[in-house]
Design a protein around this motif. Sequence first.
Motif, PDB file in Angstrom:
ATOM      1  N   HIS A 109       0.869  -1.499  -0.033  1.00 23.70           N
ATOM      2  CA  HIS A 109       0.157   0.162  -0.126  1.00 23.70           C
ATOM      3  C   HIS A 109       0.860   1.416  -0.063  1.00 23.70           C
ATOM      4  CE1 HIS A 109      -3.776  -2.165   0.480  1.00 23.70           C
ATOM      5  NE2 HIS A 109      -3.353  -2.778   1.555  1.00 23.70           N
ATOM      6  N   VAL A 110       1.920   1.172   0.782  1.00 22.21           N
ATOM      7  CA  VAL A 110       2.721   2.220   1.025  1.00 22.21           C
ATOM      8  C   VAL A 110       3.514   2.629  -0.472  1.00 22.21           C
ATOM      9  CG1 VAL A 110       4.917   3.399   1.965  1.00 22.21           C
ATOM     10  CG2 VAL A 110       3.241   2.145   3.225  1.00 22.21           C
ATOM     11  N   GLN A 111       4.058   1.750  -1.035  1.00 21.89           N
ATOM     12  CA  GLN A 111       4.535   1.579  -2.290  1.00 21.89           C
ATOM     13  C   GLN A 111       3.713   2.379  -3.342  1.00 21.89           C
ATOM     14  OE1 GLN A 111       6.596  -2.252  -1.844  1.00 21.89           O
ATOM     15  NE2 GLN A 111       8.267  -1.410  -3.130  1.00 21.89           N
ATOM     16  N   ASN A 112       2.648   1.792  -3.246  1.00 17.52           N
ATOM     17  CA  ASN A 112       1.637   2.040  -4.464  1.00 17.52           C
ATOM     18  C   ASN A 112       1.130   3.326  -4.180  1.00 17.52           C
ATOM     19  OD1 ASN A 112      -0.288   1.200  -6.624  1.00 17.52           O
ATOM     20  ND2 ASN A 112      -1.917   1.978  -5.299  1.00 17.52           N
ATOM     21  N   ALA A 113       1.110   4.012  -3.009  1.00 23.68           N
ATOM     22  CA  ALA A 113       0.640   5.442  -2.774  1.00 23.68           C
ATOM     23  C   ALA A 113       1.711   6.182  -3.284  1.00 23.68           C
ATOM     24  CB  ALA A 113       0.642   5.644  -1.324  1.00 23.68           C
ATOM     25  N   PHE A 114       3.039   5.921  -3.485  1.00 21.08           N
ATOM     26  CA  PHE A 114       4.070   6.698  -4.093  1.00 21.08           C
ATOM     27  C   PHE A 114       4.750   6.246  -5.280  1.00 21.08           C
ATOM     28  CE2 PHE A 114       3.676   7.651   0.627  1.00 21.08           C
ATOM     29  CZ  PHE A 114       3.695   8.994   0.429  1.00 21.08           C
ATOM     30  N   LYS A 115       3.988   5.557  -6.001  1.00 21.10           N
ATOM     31  CA  LYS A 115       4.423   4.827  -7.269  1.00 21.10           C
ATOM     32  C   LYS A 115       5.051   6.145  -8.387  1.00 21.10           C
ATOM     33  CE  LYS A 115      -0.298   4.317  -9.097  1.00 21.10           C
ATOM     34  NZ  LYS A 115      -1.474   3.575  -9.483  1.00 21.10           N
ATOM     35  N   GLU A 116       4.367   7.266  -8.253  1.00 22.41           N
ATOM     36  CA  GLU A 116       4.839   8.366  -9.230  1.00 22.41           C
ATOM     37  C   GLU A 116       6.132   9.003  -8.487  1.00 22.41           C
ATOM     38  OE1 GLU A 116       3.222   8.485 -12.003  1.00 22.41           O
ATOM     39  OE2 GLU A 116       1.760   7.210 -11.380  1.00 22.41           O
ATOM     40  N   GLU A 117       6.468   8.618  -7.383  1.00 24.17           N
ATOM     41  CA  GLU A 117       7.763   9.237  -6.836  1.00 24.17           C
ATOM     42  C   GLU A 117       9.036   8.542  -7.149  1.00 24.17           C
ATOM     43  OE1 GLU A 117       7.971  12.185  -5.889  1.00 24.17           O
ATOM     44  OE2 GLU A 117       5.815  12.732  -5.049  1.00 24.17           O
ATOM     45  N   ASN A 118      10.376   9.045  -7.418  1.00 21.49           N
ATOM     46  CA  ASN A 118      11.539   8.532  -7.634  1.00 21.49           C
ATOM     47  C   ASN A 118      11.993   8.064  -5.996  1.00 21.49           C
ATOM     48  OD1 ASN A 118      13.849   7.474  -8.784  1.00 21.49           O
ATOM     49  ND2 ASN A 118      14.716   9.624  -8.922  1.00 21.49           N
ATOM     50  N   ILE A 119      11.592   7.035  -5.670  1.00 18.26           N
ATOM     51  CA  ILE A 119      11.948   6.542  -4.429  1.00 18.26           C
ATOM     52  C   ILE A 119      12.748   5.234  -4.566  1.00 18.26           C
ATOM     53  CG2 ILE A 119      11.357   5.544  -2.213  1.00 18.26           C
ATOM     54  CD1 ILE A 119       8.774   7.826  -2.477  1.00 18.26           C
ATOM     55  N   GLU A 120      13.685   4.952  -4.032  1.00 21.72           N
ATOM     56  CA  GLU A 120      14.239   3.370  -4.037  1.00 21.72           C
ATOM     57  C   GLU A 120      13.807   2.826  -2.559  1.00 21.72           C
ATOM     58  OE1 GLU A 120      18.672   3.024  -4.923  1.00 21.72           O
ATOM     59  OE2 GLU A 120      18.345   5.457  -4.868  1.00 21.72           O
ATOM     60  N   TRP A 121      13.184   1.609  -2.945  1.00 21.86           N
ATOM     61  CA  TRP A 121      12.351   0.953  -1.578  1.00 21.86           C
ATOM     62  C   TRP A 121      13.435  -0.037  -1.276  1.00 21.86           C
ATOM     63  CZ3 TRP A 121       8.171   3.248   0.288  1.00 21.86           C
ATOM     64  CH2 TRP A 121       7.496   4.047  -0.905  1.00 21.86           C
ATOM     65  N   VAL A 122      13.345  -0.237   0.136  1.00 20.32           N
ATOM     66  CA  VAL A 122      14.212  -1.250   0.998  1.00 20.32           C
ATOM     67  C   VAL A 122      13.334  -1.993   2.055  1.00 20.32           C
ATOM     68  CG1 VAL A 122      16.307  -1.933   2.351  1.00 20.32           C
ATOM     69  CG2 VAL A 122      16.385  -0.180   0.331  1.00 20.32           C
ATOM     70  N   GLU A 123      13.473  -3.104   2.131  1.00 19.88           N
ATOM     71  CA  GLU A 123      12.362  -4.043   2.740  1.00 19.88           C
ATOM     72  C   GLU A 123      13.049  -4.217   4.077  1.00 19.88           C
ATOM     73  OE1 GLU A 123       8.857  -7.287   3.200  1.00 19.88           O
ATOM     74  OE2 GLU A 123      10.475  -7.365   1.390  1.00 19.88           O
TER      75      GLU A 123
END
Length: 453
Positions: free
Chosen positions: A58-72
């Motif tokens: 949900h968090v990633q989907n809410a910011f899918k337009e942003e240039n963010i690198e996601w780390v779990e």
Amino acid sequence: MSTTVIILAAGKGTRMRSQLPKVLQPLAGQPLLGHVVETAKQLKARRIITIFGHGGAHVQNAFKEENIEWVEQKEQLGTGHAVQMTLPVLPTDGFSLILYGDVPLVSSETLNKLLEASQKTGIGMITLNVDEPTGYGRIVRSHGQIQAIVEHKDASEEQRQITEINTGIYCVENSKLHEWLPQLSNENAQGEYYLTDIVAMAVQDGLEIASIQPKLAYEVEGVNDRIQLANLERAFQRQQAIHLMREGVAFADPERFDLRGTLTTGQDVYIDINVIIEGHCEIGSNVEIGAGTILKDAKIASNTKIQPYTIIDNAVVGEKVIIGPFARLRPGTQLDNDVHIGNFVEVKNSHLEKGVKANHFTYLGDAEVGTESNIGAGTITCNYDGVNKHKTKIGSSAFIGSNSSLVAPISIGKGATVGAGSVITRDVPENTLAFERSQQIEKANYQRPQKTK
């Protein structure tokens, strides 16, 4: 200097009592994490690395337009463990700001000060002096230099008298993070890896730890439950109102105002209670905004009066316009100077030229209305045939009688008159009277229906 922003956003937020992940809870119309991401963009961060956990999809989907690198962070093993998760993607050069998705309001001004201070030493942090430090980690200094962070439960009675606390926000040279983070230990009562341990490592390496304090205390306040969220919302809104008052805005009550976006204003603007501003709005000088009004992405020119409970959404309003009460301007609406829009009038995707009046119970959709035309009460443009939208064109100085239906596509000529109660389906030439009515029927001695007993 190359800057990376690391955002810790993996917490579940149990105390929020919500199915929504904590960092997606709204503050000033934007998710908590969204405020932090926007600040990172203002800093022109080279990379934004966000650590996710609970509700990650949900968090990633809410910011899918942003240039963010996601780390779990699969296991919640402390703040130090969370930042450890970034090591495979963390640059070895430059500095990293370590921020939190549930501490939304730290300003770019404060973080720039922290970056500047940290460059001289390799590590810096934000501290805060508070009246009631119970529960917070204390900053222990010697000859003015930070020596340690002592948690409240581990502090001596003398240390508990310290009022300077740790906010958890750091700026650290990336080469140092690569050196220190692998050394963190979880040999403590909680079995967690604490980010605060890097402070002890820095002291052990003989580094001076730079520190700054925020301009406003709420910048470093975190959100753990709905009470804290509500308190932070009001503190933020109060500060926004103070800024606007310094710019020349007068409020009936600055405590009953919400700015959920950005607002630019001229001078001598008056805003009544319970007004909500969303998106980006521009308001000229000498404008009155009535109680309960909602503005979203609206442009309002000078000397205009918006009466109570009006909604203006993606519309442009000229000078000396009067709108409302209880009016609605929908996207694509443009009102030129001196237009009057009255109670329970709705305008959508329409251009009303100078001096047009539509004062009561009217719908104008997909319309072009010429100068000085008058639209009578109860008039509607029938712009939708069930599949497509069609345009209505009304020339200047036209007079549309009350309770008329204009079936689009249709054109009403300059100076034309439409009789009250008409359903107009064909174009009306200039300076022509058009009306459509069935024959009036009268019945003498008519007996009204009676209620059945």
